[in-house]
Motif scaffolding. Structure first.
Motif, PDB file in Angstrom:
ATOM      1  N   ASP A   1       1.017  -1.130  -0.092  1.00 24.14           N
ATOM      2  CA  ASP A   1       0.020   0.016  -0.107  1.00 24.14           C
ATOM      3  C   ASP A   1       0.637   1.256  -0.061  1.00 24.14           C
ATOM      4  O   ASP A   1       2.172   1.169   0.086  1.00 24.14           O
ATOM      5  N   LEU A   2       0.335   2.383  -0.185  1.00 27.77           N
ATOM      6  CA  LEU A   2       0.803   3.521  -0.361  1.00 27.77           C
ATOM      7  C   LEU A   2       1.726   3.916   1.130  1.00 27.77           C
ATOM      8  O   LEU A   2       2.857   4.655   0.910  1.00 27.77           O
ATOM      9  N   GLY A   3       1.470   3.448   2.038  1.00 31.99           N
ATOM     10  CA  GLY A   3       1.991   3.860   3.373  1.00 31.99           C
ATOM     11  C   GLY A   3       3.221   3.128   3.706  1.00 31.99           C
ATOM     12  O   GLY A   3       4.054   3.853   4.048  1.00 31.99           O
TER      13      GLY A   3
ATOM     14  N   SER B   1       5.840   5.047   1.116  1.00 30.54           N
ATOM     15  CA  SER B   1       5.951   6.273   1.692  1.00 30.54           C
ATOM     16  C   SER B   1       6.963   6.093   2.761  1.00 30.54           C
ATOM     17  O   SER B   1       8.081   7.002   2.926  1.00 30.54           O
ATOM     18  N   LYS B   2       6.933   5.255   3.726  1.00 30.01           N
ATOM     19  CA  LYS B   2       7.925   5.114   4.682  1.00 30.01           C
ATOM     20  C   LYS B   2       9.434   4.872   4.070  1.00 30.01           C
ATOM     21  O   LYS B   2      10.373   5.111   4.720  1.00 30.01           O
TER      22      LYS B   2
ATOM     23  N   ASP C   1       5.473  11.705   1.067  1.00 32.18           N
ATOM     24  CA  ASP C   1       4.272  11.825   1.320  1.00 32.18           C
ATOM     25  C   ASP C   1       3.440  10.988   0.370  1.00 32.18           C
ATOM     26  O   ASP C   1       3.516  11.089  -0.785  1.00 32.18           O
ATOM     27  N   SER C   2       2.436  10.015   1.160  1.00 35.63           N
ATOM     28  CA  SER C   2       1.858   9.031   0.376  1.00 35.63           C
ATOM     29  C   SER C   2       0.830   9.922  -0.705  1.00 35.63           C
ATOM     30  O   SER C   2       0.477   9.264  -1.666  1.00 35.63           O
ATOM     31  N   THR C   3       0.445  11.243  -0.437  1.00 40.31           N
ATOM     32  CA  THR C   3      -0.466  11.906  -1.442  1.00 40.31           C
ATOM     33  C   THR C   3       0.211  12.227  -2.556  1.00 40.31           C
ATOM     34  O   THR C   3      -0.233  12.328  -3.773  1.00 40.31           O
TER      35      THR C   3
ATOM     36  N   ILE D   1       2.726  10.187  -3.878  1.00 38.60           N
ATOM     37  CA  ILE D   1       3.057   9.049  -4.478  1.00 38.60           C
ATOM     38  C   ILE D   1       1.682   8.634  -5.277  1.00 38.60           C
ATOM     39  O   ILE D   1       1.608   8.221  -6.520  1.00 38.60           O
ATOM     40  N   SER D   2       0.328   8.658  -4.714  1.00 35.77           N
ATOM     41  CA  SER D   2      -0.755   8.563  -5.148  1.00 35.77           C
ATOM     42  C   SER D   2      -1.198   9.547  -6.554  1.00 35.77           C
ATOM     43  O   SER D   2      -1.678   8.611  -7.173  1.00 35.77           O
TER      44      SER D   2
END
Length: 272
Positions: free
Chosen positions: A51-53, A56-57, A62-64, A66-67
């Motif tokens: 998942d994006l999280g 992101s880590k 920031d996951s947004t 990437i999204s």
């Protein structure tokens, strides 16, 4: 009083198809080329869908952000669709090339991805038809062709698309314009190896092939003690769309030449 309005469904479909704004939009990236490649490399570290999280880590982004780039990576078949995303085989090859900073492999993998993406192929064709464009015009053309509004994030994405074409070395700058790179020049300079042009590789965009040529003609013959001769001929042709009108005529000439050689061989060599 209630008035019912009947709309013919066939007419409704026609109106949708004829309205350019109703066409499905092509998703552009919203980040720079450097950020986009950082995301690709991150996904390449995972062997299972994530998942994006998690992404992101790994990269501290920031996951947004990437999204907003995932849609583009799906368009290029770098990522596979699903609630959790994973890289395709093409995406993993590109990620590894980027991770290890291998220019030849980066160029090769981007070219394969471009060749399989209709939108990018059309951009190549547009550049060829117009004999090149300046950067601003090409940037606007990319955004317009994608059906996207002229917003800062969209124009950033359009520039990233240009950078992808640069990384694949399908375009180059000449006299202040972006023009198509000639693949023949790349071969002569050693930037592209003949092994990269093997017929087993994905088809290259028609836009950057400058002239038709028969790259391989293989003939095999076997004599079994009877007058019969078995001949297998494999012909691979590279051409641009502009050459299609005369392609049939040239292929017919090749066939005639081969037949003539066969007849000559029957009269001279076979009896030996």
């Amino acid at each position: 009083m209630v008035r019912l309005l009947y709309v013919n469904p066939f007419l409704n479909n026609y109106l949708k198809e004829s309205d350019p704004m109703s066409a499905e939009k092509f998703k552009l990236p919203s980040s720079s080329y450097e950020e986009l490649t950082k995301i690709i490399k991150a996904y390449g570290h995972f062997s299972a869908p994530v998942d994006l999280g998690e992404v992101s880590k790994l990269i501290g982004m920031d996951s947004t952000v990437i999204s907003r780039n995932v849609g583009f990576l799906l368009e290029l078949a770098i990522l596979e669709p699903g609630k959790k995303k994973t890289v395709t085989s093409a995406g993993r090859n590109l990620a590894q090339a980027l991770e290890h900073e291998m220019p030849d492999e980066i160029r090769k993998n981007w070219r394969e991805i471009v060749s399989e993406t209709e939108f990018l192929n059309k951009l190549i064709t547009s550049i060829k038809i117009r004999n090149g464009m300046d950067e601003g015009t090409l940037q606007s053309h990319i955004a317009f062709s994608a059906g996207q509004p002229k917003k800062p994030a969209v124009m950033t994405g359009a520039r990233t698309v240009m950078d992808i074409l640069r990384a694949s070395e399908l375009i180059r700058e000449q006299d202040g314009k972006i023009v198509l790179a000639k693949i023949e020049d790349d071969i002569e300079s050693g930037k592209i190896k003949n092994s990269e042009l093997d017929s087993s590789q994905p088809t290259r965009p028609l836009g950057f092939i400058t002239s038709p040529q028969v790259s391989k003609v293989v003939a095999e013959q076997s004599y079994t003690g009877s007058p019969q001769i078995k001949i297998n001929i494999n012909v691979t042709v590279d051409c641009s769309t502009a050459d299609l009108d005369t392609l049939g005529e040239k292929l017919n000439q090749i066939i005639k030449d081969v037949n003539r050689e066969i007849r000559d061989g029957e009269e001279t060599d076979i009896d030996e």
